[in-house]
Design a protein around this motif. Structure first.
Motif, mmCIF file in Angstrom:
data_model
loop_
_atom_site.group_PDB
_atom_site.id
_atom_site.type_symbol
_atom_site.label_atom_id
_atom_site.label_comp_id
_atom_site.label_asym_id
_atom_site.label_seq_id
_atom_site.Cartn_x
_atom_site.Cartn_y
_atom_site.Cartn_z
ATOM 1 N N GLU A 80 0.825 -1.209 0.000
ATOM 2 C CA GLU A 80 0.000 0.000 0.000
ATOM 3 C C GLU A 80 0.859 1.260 0.000
ATOM 4 O OE1 GLU A 80 -2.582 -1.597 3.289
ATOM 5 O OE2 GLU A 80 -3.945 -0.069 2.464
ATOM 6 N N GLY A 81 1.963 1.208 0.737
ATOM 7 C CA GLY A 81 2.852 2.370 0.799
ATOM 8 C C GLY A 81 3.479 2.686 -0.557
ATOM 9 N N VAL A 82 3.886 1.640 -1.267
ATOM 10 C CA VAL A 82 4.491 1.836 -2.589
ATOM 11 C C VAL A 82 3.437 2.380 -3.559
ATOM 12 C CG1 VAL A 82 5.540 0.648 -4.566
ATOM 13 C CG2 VAL A 82 6.298 0.102 -2.239
ATOM 14 N N ALA A 83 2.238 1.822 -3.494
ATOM 15 C CA ALA A 83 1.155 2.321 -4.360
ATOM 16 C C ALA A 83 0.905 3.805 -4.080
ATOM 17 C CB ALA A 83 -0.119 1.505 -4.127
ATOM 18 N N GLN A 84 0.813 4.141 -2.815
ATOM 19 C CA GLN A 84 0.579 5.544 -2.415
ATOM 20 C C GLN A 84 1.713 6.457 -2.915
ATOM 21 O OE1 GLN A 84 -0.970 5.943 1.669
ATOM 22 N NE2 GLN A 84 0.333 7.733 1.943
ATOM 23 N N ALA A 85 2.935 5.952 -2.850
ATOM 24 C CA ALA A 85 4.095 6.740 -3.306
ATOM 25 C C ALA A 85 3.957 7.137 -4.767
ATOM 26 C CB ALA A 85 5.384 5.944 -3.103
ATOM 27 N N PHE A 86 3.372 6.238 -5.568
ATOM 28 C CA PHE A 86 3.263 6.507 -7.000
ATOM 29 C C PHE A 86 1.861 6.978 -7.394
ATOM 30 C CE2 PHE A 86 6.904 3.509 -6.902
ATOM 31 C CZ PHE A 86 7.841 4.340 -7.500
ATOM 32 N N GLY A 87 1.026 7.218 -6.387
ATOM 33 C CA GLY A 87 -0.317 7.720 -6.672
ATOM 34 C C GLY A 87 -1.186 6.754 -7.455
ATOM 35 N N VAL A 88 -1.008 5.462 -7.208
ATOM 36 C CA VAL A 88 -1.854 4.466 -7.879
ATOM 37 C C VAL A 88 -2.595 3.649 -6.820
ATOM 38 C CG1 VAL A 88 -0.252 4.303 -9.830
ATOM 39 C CG2 VAL A 88 -0.069 2.658 -7.934
#
Lengths: 242, 242
Positions: A80-88
């Motif tokens: 979830e953190g990685v997704a949030q980092a890339f706005g996806v």
């Protein structure tokens, strides 16, 4: 030369419950590949901090590796953190879903299926020898924290990223302490700017007092710096050259 | 609750030449003191990066510990980096200068005397049992990277900083995997917001599959969360409670 960063995630590491073990494995994988590991950040299981760090490290390094926080429980926040980092968003990867259903069969739970989540747009990297695919989002490799599994991923990293000009590393061991070699060392550093020179005192070691290291991507330059330093020491104080 | 950060400095760690050893020692010192280690950053021997990190970490945490980069050679940049972070110069600490001259006597060099440098305004912390004083600049402790010496500094850290309410830590071991306990775990997490709950799968361990940890500053709250979780598991799957 490509640069790398690592983001190591887990309350258990910062509380001292567990000693971190993956960093050195990653460092020793990247070094012979000629990739420069420039920065490691270790943080708690906090989604906003994970997202912020992934965003920053990803923008400032060629490749980023996360360690930990993958799994089905409330403290596994890396996907979830990685997704949030890339706005996806987060989506279910069909390939992982199939693998999980095949593995757990009738014992499968909603919990298990959470391990099929990936950031939207991630790719899955796998090879013949490693069964479970690895999630890679843009330049961010999402690796598991469990040391036994982290290690298994290293051949995949090597294979997928390929190698640049590898670093060459040489060394001189002396029984002189840092204060006594400083002048010679400063001259060697100034005369060999393409070589990274390190000085490491050893405490209470009967074998030597200081280890000097010489690193670079040109073997000729590294050797020249090492030999110039060794030649500047009194011969009796050169214990070993490698 | 006070917070802490660590800045670990050294090319030799990021190149994998040496495995980092000080973090876990620091973490295990701070934990019983009730100080929350929130962030660790590991960087190369680069003065501007050291200065930037010290400035940021110092502003956002109650106490900061640096490890490494102290000594007389060109790659020892921590004292200068800390000074730069606070916009002060580097000066010679008379107390350290005297100690160095006493120790090296007629063998002393200009190189040795560089170890008397401190950021302007730093204080020197020492105690009866530890001979060499430790440099503390504002809330930043400048510690040596050599693991044997780093360890020796921990009693001084404890003594000087004192303790807050210590963390209480309890655990439950089960032979169920994370997918199977997720529902119960989510309920326990939701019902016990003051307790930090961690879930750690063990790979290929014959003794257990998952370790659940329960941490907090209230022993009553921690115990209640742990007992609620353990009571929710089938009794046969509770392997150990501690």
């Amino acid at each position: 030369m490509r640069t790398a960063a690592a983001l190591i995630i887990g309350n258990e590491l910062l509380s001292g419950k567990i000693a971190e073990q993956n960093l050195v494995v990653l460092a020793r994988t990247l070094r012979p590949m000629g990739i420069l590991l420039r920065r490691v950040v270790m943080i708690l299981d906090e989604i906003d901090v994970i997202a912020k760090e992934v965003k920053e490290l990803s923008a400032t390094h060629d490749v980023v590796f996360t360690s930990g926080g993958v799994g089905p429980t409330h403290d596994d926040l890396t996907i979830e953190g990685v997704a949030q980092a890339f706005g996806v968003g987060v989506t279910i990867a069909r390939e992982l879903d199939d693998l999980l259903r095949g593995y757990y069969a009738e014992r499968i739970t909603e919990g298990h299926l959470l391990m099929a989540r990936v950031p939207e747009g991630a790719r899955l990297v796998s090879s013949g020898t490693i069964q479970w695919p690895t999630v890679v989002m843009r330049n961010v490799w999402v690796l598991p924290g469990v040391p036994e599994i982290f290690k298994l991923k290293m051949p995949l990293v090597r294979e997928d990223l390929g190698s640049d000009t590898p670093f060459v590393s040489m060394a001189v061991f002396t029984d002189l302490d840092e204060g006594h070699i400083k002048e010679l060392l400063d001259r060697t550093v100034a005369a060999h700017p393409s070589v990274e020179i390190g000085s490491y005192p050893k405490w209470n070691d009967p074998d030597y007092k200081t280890k000097l290291t010489f690193d670079g991507t040109s073997g000729d330059h590294v050797r020249a710096a090492r030999d110039a330093f060794a030649a500047g020491l009194p011969a009796a104080n050169v214990l070993k050259i490698e």
